[in-house]
Design a protein around this motif. Sequence first.
Motif, PDB file in Angstrom:
ATOM      1  N   LEU A 104      -7.924  32.072  23.818  1.00 53.06           N
ATOM      2  CA  LEU A 104      -7.300  31.251  22.781  1.00 53.06           C
ATOM      3  C   LEU A 104      -8.294  30.301  22.134  1.00 53.06           C
ATOM      4  O   LEU A 104      -8.304  30.133  20.907  1.00 53.06           O
ATOM      5  N   ALA A 105      -9.149  29.679  22.960  1.00 53.10           N
ATOM      6  CA  ALA A 105     -10.131  28.735  22.427  1.00 53.10           C
ATOM      7  C   ALA A 105     -11.092  29.423  21.469  1.00 53.10           C
ATOM      8  O   ALA A 105     -11.414  28.885  20.394  1.00 53.10           O
ATOM      9  N   ILE A 106     -11.543  30.596  21.833  1.00 51.83           N
ATOM     10  CA  ILE A 106     -12.468  31.347  20.972  1.00 51.83           C
ATOM     11  C   ILE A 106     -11.755  31.809  19.697  1.00 51.83           C
ATOM     12  O   ILE A 106     -12.323  31.779  18.606  1.00 51.83           O
ATOM     13  N   SER A 107     -10.512  32.218  19.829  1.00 52.75           N
ATOM     14  CA  SER A 107      -9.762  32.695  18.664  1.00 52.75           C
ATOM     15  C   SER A 107      -9.472  31.578  17.667  1.00 52.75           C
ATOM     16  O   SER A 107      -9.493  31.807  16.447  1.00 52.75           O
ATOM     17  N   CYS A 108      -9.205  30.370  18.177  1.00 57.40           N
ATOM     18  CA  CYS A 108      -8.781  29.256  17.317  1.00 57.40           C
ATOM     19  C   CYS A 108      -9.937  28.459  16.738  1.00 57.40           C
ATOM     20  O   CYS A 108      -9.744  27.701  15.776  1.00 57.40           O
ATOM     21  N   ASP A 109     -11.119  28.562  17.310  1.00 59.59           N
ATOM     22  CA  ASP A 109     -12.266  27.772  16.853  1.00 59.59           C
ATOM     23  C   ASP A 109     -13.223  28.665  16.065  1.00 59.59           C
ATOM     24  O   ASP A 109     -13.841  29.567  16.624  1.00 59.59           O
ATOM     25  N   ARG A 110     -13.352  28.410  14.771  1.00 61.30           N
ATOM     26  CA  ARG A 110     -14.220  29.234  13.930  1.00 61.30           C
ATOM     27  C   ARG A 110     -15.690  29.128  14.314  1.00 61.30           C
ATOM     28  O   ARG A 110     -16.480  30.043  14.051  1.00 61.30           O
ATOM     29  N   ASN A 111     -16.068  28.002  14.907  1.00 62.51           N
ATOM     30  CA  ASN A 111     -17.462  27.833  15.332  1.00 62.51           C
ATOM     31  C   ASN A 111     -17.841  28.809  16.452  1.00 62.51           C
ATOM     32  O   ASN A 111     -19.034  29.018  16.710  1.00 62.51           O
ATOM     33  N   LEU A 112     -16.823  29.353  17.106  1.00 60.10           N
ATOM     34  CA  LEU A 112     -17.071  30.286  18.212  1.00 60.10           C
ATOM     35  C   LEU A 112     -16.911  31.741  17.787  1.00 60.10           C
ATOM     36  O   LEU A 112     -16.900  32.633  18.630  1.00 60.10           O
ATOM     37  N   HIS A 113     -16.781  31.961  16.496  1.00 61.93           N
ATOM     38  CA  HIS A 113     -16.671  33.340  16.005  1.00 61.93           C
ATOM     39  C   HIS A 113     -18.060  33.942  15.824  1.00 61.93           C
ATOM     40  O   HIS A 113     -18.506  34.248  14.717  1.00 61.93           O
ATOM     41  N   THR A 114     -18.745  34.107  16.955  1.00 62.17           N
ATOM     42  CA  THR A 114     -20.095  34.667  17.000  1.00 62.17           C
ATOM     43  C   THR A 114     -20.096  35.831  17.989  1.00 62.17           C
ATOM     44  O   THR A 114     -19.163  35.960  18.801  1.00 62.17           O
ATOM     45  N   PRO A 115     -21.111  36.685  17.940  1.00 61.67           N
ATOM     46  CA  PRO A 115     -21.151  37.826  18.872  1.00 61.67           C
ATOM     47  C   PRO A 115     -21.027  37.427  20.339  1.00 61.67           C
ATOM     48  O   PRO A 115     -20.305  38.078  21.105  1.00 61.67           O
ATOM     49  N   MET A 116     -21.731  36.362  20.742  1.00 62.43           N
ATOM     50  CA  MET A 116     -21.710  35.957  22.148  1.00 62.43           C
ATOM     51  C   MET A 116     -20.286  35.653  22.614  1.00 62.43           C
ATOM     52  O   MET A 116     -19.850  36.114  23.679  1.00 62.43           O
ATOM     53  N   TYR A 117     -19.536  34.898  21.810  1.00 63.12           N
ATOM     54  CA  TYR A 117     -18.179  34.526  22.196  1.00 63.12           C
ATOM     55  C   TYR A 117     -17.190  35.673  21.975  1.00 63.12           C
ATOM     56  O   TYR A 117     -16.158  35.731  22.648  1.00 63.12           O
ATOM     57  N   PHE A 118     -17.502  36.567  21.057  1.00 62.71           N
ATOM     58  CA  PHE A 118     -16.686  37.771  20.897  1.00 62.71           C
ATOM     59  C   PHE A 118     -16.718  38.606  22.174  1.00 62.71           C
ATOM     60  O   PHE A 118     -15.678  39.066  22.671  1.00 62.71           O
ATOM     61  N   PHE A 119     -17.911  38.790  22.726  1.00 65.51           N
ATOM     62  CA  PHE A 119     -18.042  39.537  23.985  1.00 65.51           C
ATOM     63  C   PHE A 119     -17.414  38.775  25.141  1.00 65.51           C
ATOM     64  O   PHE A 119     -16.820  39.376  26.042  1.00 65.51           O
ATOM     65  N   LEU A 120     -17.534  37.447  25.133  1.00 66.55           N
ATOM     66  CA  LEU A 120     -16.944  36.634  26.193  1.00 66.55           C
ATOM     67  C   LEU A 120     -15.420  36.745  26.176  1.00 66.55           C
ATOM     68  O   LEU A 120     -14.785  36.835  27.233  1.00 66.55           O
ATOM     69  N   ALA A 121     -14.821  36.751  24.981  1.00 68.50           N
ATOM     70  CA  ALA A 121     -13.370  36.902  24.867  1.00 68.50           C
ATOM     71  C   ALA A 121     -12.928  38.259  25.407  1.00 68.50           C
ATOM     72  O   ALA A 121     -11.900  38.367  26.088  1.00 68.50           O
TER      73      ALA A 121
END
Length: 310
Positions: free
Chosen positions: A47-64
Amino acid sequence: MNRDNQTKVTEFFLLGLSGESEQEEALFGLFSWIYLVTIIGNFLIILAISCDRNLHTPMYFFLANLSCVDICFSSVTIPKTLVNHILGSKSISYEECMTQIYFFITFINMDEFLLSVMAYDRYTAICCPLHYAVIMRPKLCVLLVVVSWVITNLHALLHTLLMVQVTFCSTNAVHHFFCDPYPILKLSCSDTFINDLMVFTVGGLIFMIPFLCIIVSYVYIFSNVLKLPSTHGIRKALSTCGSHLIVVSLFYGAILGVYLHPSSSYSVQDTMATIIFTVVTPLVNPFIYSLRNRDMKRAIRKLILRIRKI
C-alpha cells in the motif's frame, strides 16, 4: 510389486513440529501471530509503495512484488496448519497436498527470481547510474516479473505432474507441518528416478541461475564500490544493498541447509531451516526493508496517518 494391487493413499497426516500438546498450543499461538504480522507488514509495504509516487521506481516495484509473493508464500503453509490445530486434525487430502506442493514450488522459486532481479537492479543503480533510467525502463521491469512468473509456474507444474505419477502406499505420515516435496517424495513406494533426476537437473538449474545472478551482481557491485574515492560514497552505496543482502543471506542460507546436503531422512534441523525460509523470512522482510530505508519509513508513516483519518 504390481501398482494396481497397491492401496493408494488418499490423504496424508502432517505430524507437525511437536508431538506434545503443550508445545503444539504454543506453536499455534506463535504461528498465528507470525502469520498476522506477515500479512499486515507486507500489505502495508504494498500500500505504501502504491500510494506514494516517490516510490514508483524499479526498486520499489520489485519490492512490492516480493511482498505480494511473501503473503502468498505464507498463505500456502500456515493457514492449513492453524485450521488443522483448531479442528484437532492432522490430515490433509491427497489433492490438497499436491496443490500445496505446486504453490510451494511456485512461490519459493518466485522469491529466488525476484531477489536476483533486485540484485540486478542494484547493480545497474550503482555501476551504471547514468544509464539506470534507460536500462531499467518500466517495460523491462514488467517483463522481468512476468517471465519469472511463467518460468516458476511451469517449473512447479512439471514437478507436481511428476509427483502425481508417484505411488504412495501404507506410509502416509509426514514429519512436517506442510506438504514439502522433499519428505513427501521419501514416502513413495514406487520408482522415483525421474523425479530425482528432474530435481537435480531442472530444479538445480532453476535454483542456480538466480543464485549466480545475485553472486555476479554483487561481485561487480563490490568491485565498483571499492573504486569510489570517499568512504561516504562507499557507505551510501552499500547502504542501498544492505537490506537485500540480509534477506538473501537468510533465505538462501536456510535453503542450502535443507536441500543441498546428503540425508536419508528429514531431520529436526531440516525442519527448522525450512521454517526460516517459509515462515520467518516473509515475516522479517517488511521490517528489514522498512527499518533500514528512510523513504519506506516516511511512506508508511504517511499511509498510517491516512488510515487514521478515515
